[in-house]
Design an enzyme around this catalytic site. Structure first.
Site, PDB file in Angstrom:
ATOM      1  CG  ASP A 248     -13.397  16.102 -25.132  1.00 19.25           C
ATOM      2  OD1 ASP A 248     -12.106  15.544 -25.805  1.00 19.25           O
ATOM      3  OD2 ASP A 248     -13.436  15.656 -23.859  1.00 19.25           O
ATOM      4  CE  LYS A 270     -12.484   8.719 -24.449  1.00 14.23           C
ATOM      5  NZ  LYS A 270     -12.515  10.115 -24.027  1.00 14.23           N
ATOM      6  CG  MET A 384     -28.014   9.433 -19.304  1.00 14.00           C
ATOM      7  SD  MET A 384     -29.321   8.741 -19.737  1.00 14.00           S
ATOM      8  CE  MET A 384     -30.242  10.474 -20.290  1.00 14.00           C
TER       9      MET A 384
END
Ligand code: SAH
Length: 487
Positions: A248, A270, A384
């Site tokens: 990732d 992503k 977050m």
């Protein structure tokens, strides 16, 4: 080669150890573990040796060493602190063509005891030929971390089925491939997962088919927050074993450096604006494709795969497609950021519990759920994007968190460029943008955050928490002092 390596069968054979102290104990322990009949000759023996004598683990002859003590012995160990006596024992042994070890004296010894890594029945022995025992010990420590404890159980199973395996696979080439499968494939995994019955039935199934099943699998590995020192030994071994690594965006490059050199590394993080669904489909497809080819796929994720990491979804997919998997936990960002910024997530005085949440929430999150995040005595850790910070913190205040609640934003936790910003809940957004905090950052909310003022130890701290607002801290000084002085 100066010394000939040798593993001796001492089951039921007489070994004489001269000396009754701590050094003798260590050698005796090893000798009795290998089934030797140990006789200890010493003027006095340690309490431990007295216990062993009472348990019939050893025989003891109290008194001065005599040459006749060597009668019938296969080996001799001289473990006294008297160099003349040790020299004499070695000389008597030599004249009888008996192998003798003089502890910590290579030149007097005709055999040496190596440093060992014990995964019985598998044992690794290391010797520096007496030249540098420290170096041998260092190598031993390295091997100790490399070799999983389950290798002993694998060796034991292989021993039990050796005949069957030879019968089912008479040719050497296929038999070797079968042993590779046995060690690296699902049988080894089952033993590692403490499922010996499962291991045995997998082995028997494979033997029934008289061929090596494909051994592809996926290891879901938590890479931790960045500092490579926070990897687990299992994670390191998985990286060493990988044919393919799917990693990732959050995985630190320093960690990929530790992987097997010839492993294929594929970035599957992503990118901003990319369709999450498409990315996840691609990851699933890659895992499936490589595992089906028999490869070991390491799916490497930042932190821990089961904490805001979609690890569960990926395992469900693998299970659906009958691909074998293992999971290696990682140190999640909350634990690392807290540790590296000196913020204890719970504290007897300030926080009895801790909640890990994400600021990515659906708009229809109901009031009860917000209320659940607003207990002032509870620590809240928020994973977050910084973008959500303002609205998230406003909602916390609206539902009952005090505006001056201490909070910390930790950017690049555990990495060389870690920064910690200590501030108030209502000013977090203001200072985060003033000091240009960016991703990855984690928010810790609650009285414990203020402890960073005192306990912070790693990277830079930016302190924007007004002392006037710190009742908790002044309280802390008063209340902790008696305890500290008592300690
Ligand atoms: N599975 C990961 C979390 C993935 S969600 C884990 O267990 O840590 C991604 C969020 O984690 C980031 O937006 C950030 O809030 C947090 N995060 C991950 N690594 C971090 C780090 N090194 N420092 C600060 N926050 C981090």
């Amino acid at each position: 080669m100066q010394l000939f390596p040798l593993f001796a069968d001492l089951q039921g054979r007489a070994v004489v150890v001269v000396g009754g102290g701590e050094i003798a104990e260590r050698k005796i322990h090893l000798l009795t573990s290998a089934g030797a009949n140990v006789t200890v000759v010493a003027k006095a023996i340690s309490p431990t040796l007295q216990d062993w004598e009472a348990q019939n683990r050893i025989w003891v002859r109290l008194g001065a060493f005599q040459e006749s003590d060597l009668d019938g012995a296969w080996l001799v160990v001289a473990a006294t602190d008297n160099i003349q006596l040790n020299t004499a024992i070695a000389a008597h042994a030599t004249s009888r063509k008996l192998f003798a070890n003089v502890v910590d004296n290579a030149s007097l010894s005709s055999f040496q005891v190596p440093a060992i890594v014990d995964r019985s029945p598998l044992v690794v022995a290391i010797s520096s030929s007496g030249a540098a025992p420290m170096v041998a010990r260092r190598v031993r420590a390295q091997i100790e971390t490399m070799v999983d404890h389950s290798i002993g159980a694998i060796a034991e199973l292989a021993q039990r089925y050796r005949g069957h395996i030879k019968e089912a696979l008479p040719l050497l080439g296929p038999r070797r491939a079968f042993y590779d499968w046995l060690i690296d494939g699902p049988v080894g995994k089952a033993l590692k997962a403490q499922q010996p019955k499962q291991a045995q039935s997998l082995l028997e199934d494979a033997l029934g088919q008289k061929q090596t099943p494909p051994k592809g699998e996926v290891i879901l590995v938590g890479a931790g927050p960045g500092d490579p020192g926070l990897l687990t030994l299992h994670a390191l071994r998985a990286l060493n074993q990988a044919d393919v690594i799917l990693y990732d965006r959050l995985v630190d490059p320093a960690i990929l450096e530790l992987a097997r050199r010839d492993a294929t590394q594929i970035h599957v993080g992503k990118e901003v604006g990319e369709n999450h669904h498409a990315t996840q489909q691609r990851i699933h497809h890659l895992m499936l494709e490589h595992a089906k080819q028999g490869q070991t796929v390491v799916r490497l994720k930042g932190g821990d795969a089961f904490i805001f990491g979609r690890g569960g979804e990926e395992l469900q997919f693998l299970r659906q497609h009958s691909i074998a998997y293992q999971v290696v936990p990682g140190i999640t960002a909350a634990l690392a950021c807290a540790a590296y910024s000196g913020i204890p997530l719970t504290h007897r005085q300030y926080a009895q519990s801790v909640q890990f949440v994400t600021a990515h929430r659906k708009d229809d999150t109901d009031i009860a759920e917000w209320a659940g995040l607003c207990d002032n005595s509870q620590t809240l850790v928020v994973y977050m994007g910084l973008k959500q910070l303002t609205s998230f913190n406003q909602m916390l205040i609206a539902h009952g968190r005090a505006a001056n609640t201490p909070c910390a934003i930790i950017e690049n936790g555990s990495r060389p460029n870690q920064r910690t910003l200590l501030t108030r809940l209502d000013q977090a957004q203001h200072y985060a943008s003033q000091y240009t905090f960016s991703s990855p950052s984690l928010l810790i909310v609650g009285p414990v955050a203020a402890l960073a003022k005192q306990l912070h130890w790693y990277g830079e701290i930016i302190d924007e928490y007004p002392d006037a607002d710190t009742p908790s801290l002044s309280q802390l000084n008063v209340e902790l002092l008696p305890e500290l002085s008592a300690a």
